[in-house]
Design a protein around this motif. Structure first.
Motif, mmCIF file in Angstrom:
data_model
loop_
_atom_site.group_PDB
_atom_site.id
_atom_site.type_symbol
_atom_site.label_atom_id
_atom_site.label_comp_id
_atom_site.label_asym_id
_atom_site.label_seq_id
_atom_site.Cartn_x
_atom_site.Cartn_y
_atom_site.Cartn_z
ATOM 1 N N GLN A 1 169.607 5.111 -16.276
ATOM 2 C CA GLN A 1 169.290 6.009 -16.938
ATOM 3 C C GLN A 1 170.396 5.777 -18.286
ATOM 4 O O GLN A 1 171.280 6.586 -17.303
ATOM 5 C CB GLN A 1 168.349 7.088 -17.284
ATOM 6 N N LYS A 2 170.607 5.780 -19.503
ATOM 7 C CA LYS A 2 171.635 5.807 -20.743
ATOM 8 C C LYS A 2 171.819 7.235 -20.129
ATOM 9 O O LYS A 2 170.801 7.840 -20.474
ATOM 10 C CB LYS A 2 171.021 5.491 -21.634
ATOM 11 N N SER B 1 166.083 9.862 -22.752
ATOM 12 C CA SER B 1 165.017 9.484 -22.717
ATOM 13 C C SER B 1 163.909 8.077 -22.540
ATOM 14 O O SER B 1 163.150 8.437 -21.846
ATOM 15 C CB SER B 1 164.455 10.937 -23.050
ATOM 16 N N ASN B 2 164.240 8.062 -23.176
ATOM 17 C CA ASN B 2 163.556 6.325 -23.615
ATOM 18 C C ASN B 2 162.255 6.474 -23.549
ATOM 19 O O ASN B 2 161.348 6.059 -22.930
ATOM 20 C CB ASN B 2 163.516 5.835 -22.172
ATOM 21 N N THR B 3 162.868 7.520 -24.462
ATOM 22 C CA THR B 3 160.553 7.136 -25.127
ATOM 23 C C THR B 3 160.956 6.670 -26.267
ATOM 24 O O THR B 3 159.621 7.479 -27.099
ATOM 25 C CB THR B 3 160.711 8.834 -25.905
ATOM 26 N N TYR C 1 162.097 0.254 -8.717
ATOM 27 C CA TYR C 1 161.778 -0.643 -10.301
ATOM 28 C C TYR C 1 160.851 -1.691 -9.773
ATOM 29 O O TYR C 1 161.355 -2.474 -9.249
ATOM 30 C CB TYR C 1 162.679 -1.367 -11.640
ATOM 31 N N ASP D 1 167.397 4.041 -6.206
ATOM 32 C CA ASP D 1 166.430 3.850 -7.470
ATOM 33 C C ASP D 1 165.466 2.241 -7.147
ATOM 34 O O ASP D 1 166.557 1.854 -7.446
ATOM 35 C CB ASP D 1 166.207 4.642 -8.755
#
Length: 106
Positions: A81-82, A86-88, A6, A4
């Motif tokens: 991602q942790k 959900s990194n919201t 960024y 992935d």
């Protein structure tokens, strides 16, 4: 193996197809996701690209600083991602305050 990446500092007119074509210069693209604001739906100028069987260093060295439209994009390997997240976000918003803490003396 899938990697992935960024991508940031993209022109706001960028499409998934344009980003995919740019990344296909260095390898096989599995998917492209452009990040948009949840409230307005507007593109935020960043996104993620999944690639298959590529050398991370080669992708970053080739595309970091490349021109996309009228901007030099920034490309890096995406952080994992942790787990369970959900990194919201999740902070409480305070109307009219830009979600800043109250710093007034009491």
């Amino acid at each position: 193996m899938i990697f992935d990446f960024y991508v940031s500092n993209m022109p706001f007119e960028t499409t998934e197809e344009e980003l995919q074509k740019l990344f296909e210069v260095v390898g096989k693209v599995k998917s492209v996701h452009l990040v948009s604001d949840r409230q307005t739906g507007l593109f935020k100028g960043s996104g993620f690209v999944k690639m298959v069987d590529v050398k991370v260093r080669e992708v970053v060295e080739t595309l970091d600083g490349a021109l996309l439209g009228n901007r030099k994009i920034s490309v890096s390997e995406a952080l994992p991602q942790k787990p369970g997240g959900s990194n919201t976000g999740g902070g409480r918003e305070r109307p009219g305050r830009g979600n800043r803490p109250d710093r007034r003396r009491k």
